[in-house]
Design a protein around this motif. Structure first.
Motif, mmCIF file in Angstrom:
data_model
loop_
_atom_site.group_PDB
_atom_site.id
_atom_site.type_symbol
_atom_site.label_atom_id
_atom_site.label_comp_id
_atom_site.label_asym_id
_atom_site.label_seq_id
_atom_site.Cartn_x
_atom_site.Cartn_y
_atom_site.Cartn_z
ATOM 1 N N GLU A 37 0.873 -1.180 0.000
ATOM 2 C CA GLU A 37 0.000 0.000 0.000
ATOM 3 C C GLU A 37 0.902 1.219 0.000
ATOM 4 O OE1 GLU A 37 -2.367 2.272 -0.697
ATOM 5 O OE2 GLU A 37 -3.582 0.518 -0.175
ATOM 6 N N HIS A 38 0.970 1.911 -1.139
ATOM 7 C CA HIS A 38 1.996 2.943 -1.349
ATOM 8 C C HIS A 38 1.478 4.374 -1.208
ATOM 9 C CE1 HIS A 38 4.656 -0.271 -2.642
ATOM 10 N NE2 HIS A 38 3.725 -0.691 -3.481
ATOM 11 N N ARG A 39 0.384 4.561 -0.508
ATOM 12 C CA ARG A 39 -0.171 5.914 -0.384
ATOM 13 C C ARG A 39 0.577 6.782 0.603
ATOM 14 N NH1 ARG A 39 -6.461 4.765 0.555
ATOM 15 N NH2 ARG A 39 -5.540 3.120 1.855
ATOM 16 N N SER A 40 1.277 6.172 1.580
ATOM 17 C CA SER A 40 2.062 6.947 2.532
ATOM 18 C C SER A 40 3.272 6.115 2.960
ATOM 19 C CB SER A 40 1.223 7.336 3.762
ATOM 20 O OG SER A 40 0.747 6.178 4.411
ATOM 21 N N PRO A 41 4.387 6.762 3.341
ATOM 22 C CA PRO A 41 5.631 6.042 3.646
ATOM 23 C C PRO A 41 5.637 5.389 5.035
ATOM 24 C CG PRO A 41 5.971 8.378 3.965
ATOM 25 C CD PRO A 41 4.559 8.233 3.450
ATOM 26 N N VAL A 42 4.643 4.563 5.276
ATOM 27 C CA VAL A 42 4.450 3.942 6.582
ATOM 28 C C VAL A 42 4.289 2.434 6.404
ATOM 29 C CG1 VAL A 42 2.940 3.827 8.606
ATOM 30 C CG2 VAL A 42 3.386 6.021 7.515
ATOM 31 N N VAL A 43 4.705 1.673 7.405
ATOM 32 C CA VAL A 43 4.514 0.228 7.375
ATOM 33 C C VAL A 43 3.993 -0.245 8.732
ATOM 34 C CG1 VAL A 43 6.902 -0.257 8.070
ATOM 35 C CG2 VAL A 43 5.602 -1.994 6.828
ATOM 36 N N VAL A 44 3.089 -1.192 8.683
ATOM 37 C CA VAL A 44 2.578 -1.845 9.894
ATOM 38 C C VAL A 44 3.023 -3.296 9.857
ATOM 39 C CG1 VAL A 44 0.541 -2.536 11.205
ATOM 40 C CG2 VAL A 44 0.581 -0.331 10.024
ATOM 41 N N SER A 45 3.633 -3.750 10.930
ATOM 42 C CA SER A 45 4.076 -5.138 11.044
ATOM 43 C C SER A 45 3.362 -5.788 12.217
ATOM 44 C CB SER A 45 5.597 -5.191 11.256
ATOM 45 O OG SER A 45 6.027 -6.524 11.437
ATOM 46 N N GLN A 46 2.771 -6.927 11.962
ATOM 47 C CA GLN A 46 2.060 -7.671 13.010
ATOM 48 C C GLN A 46 2.542 -9.115 13.016
ATOM 49 O OE1 GLN A 46 -2.023 -7.440 11.776
ATOM 50 N NE2 GLN A 46 -2.327 -5.413 12.672
ATOM 51 N N ILE A 47 2.644 -9.694 14.186
ATOM 52 C CA ILE A 47 2.897 -11.128 14.277
ATOM 53 C C ILE A 47 1.812 -11.752 15.141
ATOM 54 C CG2 ILE A 47 4.535 -10.960 16.223
ATOM 55 C CD1 ILE A 47 6.064 -13.258 14.505
ATOM 56 N N TRP A 48 1.133 -12.736 14.563
ATOM 57 C CA TRP A 48 -0.002 -13.389 15.199
ATOM 58 C C TRP A 48 0.379 -14.819 15.579
ATOM 59 C CZ3 TRP A 48 -5.313 -11.411 15.011
ATOM 60 C CH2 TRP A 48 -5.398 -10.133 14.436
ATOM 61 N N TYR A 49 0.135 -15.175 16.835
ATOM 62 C CA TYR A 49 0.370 -16.535 17.298
ATOM 63 C C TYR A 49 -0.979 -17.243 17.470
ATOM 64 C CZ TYR A 49 5.134 -15.039 18.353
ATOM 65 O OH TYR A 49 6.413 -14.552 18.258
ATOM 66 N N LYS A 50 -1.043 -18.474 17.021
ATOM 67 C CA LYS A 50 -2.281 -19.244 17.136
ATOM 68 C C LYS A 50 -2.417 -19.818 18.538
ATOM 69 C CE LYS A 50 -1.547 -21.698 13.358
ATOM 70 N NZ LYS A 50 -1.776 -22.716 12.298
ATOM 71 N N VAL A 51 -2.697 -18.929 19.476
ATOM 72 C CA VAL A 51 -2.982 -19.324 20.848
ATOM 73 C C VAL A 51 -3.714 -18.179 21.542
ATOM 74 C CG1 VAL A 51 -0.746 -18.498 21.728
ATOM 75 C CG2 VAL A 51 -2.011 -20.240 23.001
ATOM 76 N N GLY A 52 -4.770 -18.534 22.246
ATOM 77 C CA GLY A 52 -5.542 -17.531 22.974
ATOM 78 C C GLY A 52 -6.258 -18.208 24.131
ATOM 79 N N SER A 53 -7.264 -17.541 24.655
ATOM 80 C CA SER A 53 -7.912 -18.062 25.866
ATOM 81 C C SER A 53 -8.617 -19.393 25.639
ATOM 82 C CB SER A 53 -8.907 -17.029 26.399
ATOM 83 O OG SER A 53 -9.931 -16.775 25.446
#
Length: 330
Positions: A37-53
């Motif tokens: 997505e090249h509309r602004s010079p920003v990056v979002v990085s997420q890491i998701w682990y398959k574990v929850g309540s």
């Protein structure tokens, strides 16, 4: 005919957008998804682990959420507090959240600083410090969080009661934050075991979106995450909810200025449904009932008969287990 054409175009537009996501799998099992997505010079990085309540056994409910807090307590390379300090010094923002079926961590940075996020996340994926003194401090933070968000919030408290009543044996009956008695009795060994069981590249998905090139992201991910060894992830046993044989009702008396009603119907999620169309129908139904001021329930109960001041409908088709279709009103 117009309505059908609109639905077709809507799904076609969605499929085009979904096709723009590029995927790569590392040898150690880490899945990487990149949306350019090249509309602004920003990056979002997420890491998701398959574990929850919903993965938690009795006695340690809420431990996924507790571990989320402890993941900011440092490694050999980055002591406690340094993770957030480094992100802030680079003009970024970061946080984390836990759900019933996942735990996720994210950072928002200027695009050239993506490597900083990868280095920090790769480090704490395998080297986190879990110390008794840090756990003692964080226990107080989590207990206060529970008091503020649940104990002192009549709506949240009623929702917690409803989940515990609606489900007989599904782990969805337990709150994500955990029951107070369990929180108070966490031990470092509990957290260490949970971390070693579930925090591994082959149980994680790295999601990157922003002003980046997918090939460069894959190359960078190889550099930081590929050396992390694969681990054996426990196999989950079936967690099928018992059939309900009658209506369940509860009246909860709490200090509140207005009455609040919450209704829930057991329905399938995408993962457990027999016919896929059913979950899409339920998702559309939620919008028909509560998709804006002109939707059925607000139009009739709020603006028409004026017997409700607010109304809402909720359904999560992406849940791992049998879900609830919920209707709330004040």
């Amino acid at each position: 005919m117009v309505a059908r054409l609109f639905v077709v175009l809507l799904f076609y537009s969605f499929s085009i957008q979904a096709a723009e996501v590029k995927e790569h799998l590392l040898a150690n099992g880490l899945k990487i998804l990149v949306k350019e997505e090249h509309r602004s010079p920003v990056v979002v990085s997420q890491i998701w682990y398959k574990v929850g309540s919903s993965y938690e056994p009795s006695g340690i409910t809420g431990i996924s959420h507790m571990l989320e807090h402890m993941m900011f307590k440092g490694t050999d390379k980055h002591p406690a507090g340094e993770f957030s300090k480094i992100i802030a010094e680079n003009g970024g923002r970061e946080n984390a959240f836990t759900g019933r079926d996942y735990t996720a961590y994210f950072q928002t940075l200027e695009k050239s600083r993506l490597a900083i996020s990868f280095e920090l996340e790769a480090d704490r994926m395998q080297n986190i410090h879990l110390l008794a003194d840090e756990l003692e401090k964080e226990l107080q933070v989590v207990m206060e969080e529970r008091r503020m968000r649940t104990e002192d919030n009549p709506r949240a408290k009623l929702q917690e009661y409803l989940m515990a009543m609606a489900y007989s044996n599904s782990p969805y009956r337990n709150p994500v934050i955990g029951w107070p008695a369990d929180i108070e009795n966490y031990q470092v060994n509990d957290l260490q075991q949970w971390y070693q069981q579930w925090y591994a590249p082959n149980n994680a998905t790295l999601v990157v979106a922003g002003d980046v090139q997918a090939k460069e992201v894959f190359k960078l991910a190889e550099q930081y995450f590929a050396p992390i060894p694969i681990q054996k992830i426990p196999e989950l046993k079936p967690q099928t909810e018992m059939a309900q044989v009658g209506t369940r009702r509860m009246t909860v008396k709490l200090p509140a200025k207005v009455p609040y009603i919450l209704m829930a119907y057991k329905v399938p999620s995408f993962k457990v449904v027999e016919e896929a169309w059913e979950v899409y129908a339920l998702d559309v139904l939620a919008v028909v009932l509560d998709g804006g001021n002109s939707a059925r329930l607000p139009a009739k109960l709020q603006h028409g008969q004026q017997i409700a001041s607010s109304i809402g409908v909720g359904y999560d088709l992406g849940a791992r287990l049998e879900e609830l279709f919920m209707i709330e009103a004040t």
